[in-house]
Design an enzyme around this catalytic site. Sequence first.
Site, PDB file in Angstrom:
ATOM      1  N   GLY A  13      10.083  -8.707 -37.346  1.00  0.00           N
ATOM      2  CA  GLY A  13       8.876  -8.975 -38.125  1.00  0.00           C
ATOM      3  C   GLY A  13       8.726  -8.042 -39.315  1.00  0.00           C
ATOM      4  CB  ALA A  14       6.191  -8.022 -42.040  1.00  0.00           C
ATOM      5  CB  VAL A  15       4.986  -4.203 -38.593  1.00  0.00           C
ATOM      6  CG1 VAL A  15       4.836  -2.778 -38.067  1.00  0.00           C
ATOM      7  CG2 VAL A  15       3.718  -4.628 -39.325  1.00  0.00           C
ATOM      8  CB  CYS A 133      -3.124  -2.278 -42.395  1.00  0.00           C
ATOM      9  SG  CYS A 133      -3.707  -3.973 -42.354  1.00  0.00           S
ATOM     10  N   GLY A 164      -0.005  -8.702 -45.084  1.00  0.00           N
ATOM     11  CA  GLY A 164      -0.891  -8.329 -43.983  1.00  0.00           C
ATOM     12  C   GLY A 164      -0.919  -9.405 -42.915  1.00  0.00           C
ATOM     13  CE  LYS A 219      -8.798  -7.009 -36.048  1.00  0.00           C
ATOM     14  NZ  LYS A 219      -7.624  -7.662 -36.667  1.00  0.00           N
ATOM     15  NE  ARG A 240      -4.733 -12.142 -46.050  1.00  0.00           N
ATOM     16  CZ  ARG A 240      -4.457 -11.217 -45.148  1.00  0.00           C
ATOM     17  NH1 ARG A 240      -3.850 -10.099 -45.501  1.00  0.00           N
ATOM     18  NH2 ARG A 240      -4.770 -11.386 -43.883  1.00  0.00           N
ATOM     19  CG  HIS A 247      -3.998  -4.121 -47.398  1.00  0.00           C
ATOM     20  ND1 HIS A 247      -3.212  -5.214 -47.665  1.00  0.00           N
ATOM     21  CD2 HIS A 247      -4.309  -4.193 -46.071  1.00  0.00           C
ATOM     22  CE1 HIS A 247      -3.038  -5.911 -46.545  1.00  0.00           C
ATOM     23  NE2 HIS A 247      -3.682  -5.313 -45.562  1.00  0.00           N
TER      24      HIS A 247
END
Length: 344
Positions: A13-15, A133, A164, A219, A240, A247
């Site tokens: 994945g991206a992370v 994040c 994200g 969050k 977004r 970000h």
Amino acid sequence: MRKFNVAVVGATGAVGEEIFRVLEEQKFPVGNLVPLASANSVGKEVKLFGKTYKVQELTEEIFDKEEVDIAFFSAGGSISAKFCPIAASSGAVVIDNSSHFRMDNEVPLVVPEVNPKDIEAWRIKGIIANPNCSTIQMVLSLKPLDDLYGIKRVDVSTYQATSGAGKKGMEELVKQMQDFFAFKLDDSKKEAFVHQIALNVIPHIDTPQENGFTREEMKMVNESQKILHKNIEIAATCVRVPVLRSHSESITVTFEDDIDIDLDAVRAVLNNFENVEVMDDLKNNIYPMPIIATDTDTTFVGRIRKDIYRSNVVHFFNVADQLRVGAATNAVRIALKWIELESD
Ligand code: NAP
């Protein structure tokens, strides 16, 4: 120096991909590497320190079988809910990037520059949570300001990159831009985001809550309060934007009533804080932007200015690479801090 067997759940994945880069850059003491993902990814290859490792399927037995010491999780909340406790009970310390355990009273929620001592509570469940994040880059600039003057309230609007939402988020923006130039944008898929993201902004991230905020916005409120150990009033609007990576946040901080802000002191404490850099020269067009923060481990702060009406209010703009500062780098920094604390 002792080496650690490291599992990365969500390796494709991206992370996950970013975690491998950060492990290498930080010269992390990796013994064996165990890249894990879904059955679809079995056999894909991951390179670390010149060695090639094959991705394996995430199973209940794998943590015991591979004698994993440290397990990074970035495969979503439901995977974490099921497999983090399994990894922890096999003896691994788990560092979880999902939101699943963040507000659990028995799980520390950690930004190492801000609340490193909280890591010590890892023993209760064997799990340390990595914050959201947007929360991480915000608290990195709030902590020095709170230490300086005492923060009463924070109002923040975010400008969140498509990555994200993972790889599919980035791919959707790229595809829609290609379709725009091919005059086919109307037929483009809208799967990662509820509306077209190319040439648009969407003031809606994660699910709506009863109070009119979104889950992403709540969050930022709840996690910041847990990390800073302080019930600062926070109002967030999460948006977004059609950016691939990093970000941005427009932040207004209200300090205690009797404060008369000294902007030089504000700049100094921000610039002196670990992994935060002030970039603030408007006349020369110098301020943080996503293209500056991308691929770095720094949270950049600029456009620092005093409110026109109230001497205890400051406004600024903050940008960080959310795949690194907001996920991979923070997770690896937690692991390094954990090693340091455990070897004391
Ligand atoms: P992503 O690019 O969509 O990657 C998801 C990863 O999870 C992939 O490696 C995928 O493997 C794996 N996966 C999915 N289903 C699985 C299953 N059943 N068993 C094992 N592995 C499975 O997502 P991401 O952006 O990296 O995000 C991952 C997590 O990190 C999420 O919890 C997210 O909230 C959190 N996070 C993301 C960011 C960000 O900026 N993107 C920041 C902070 C935290 P396959 O390729 O095999 O499907």
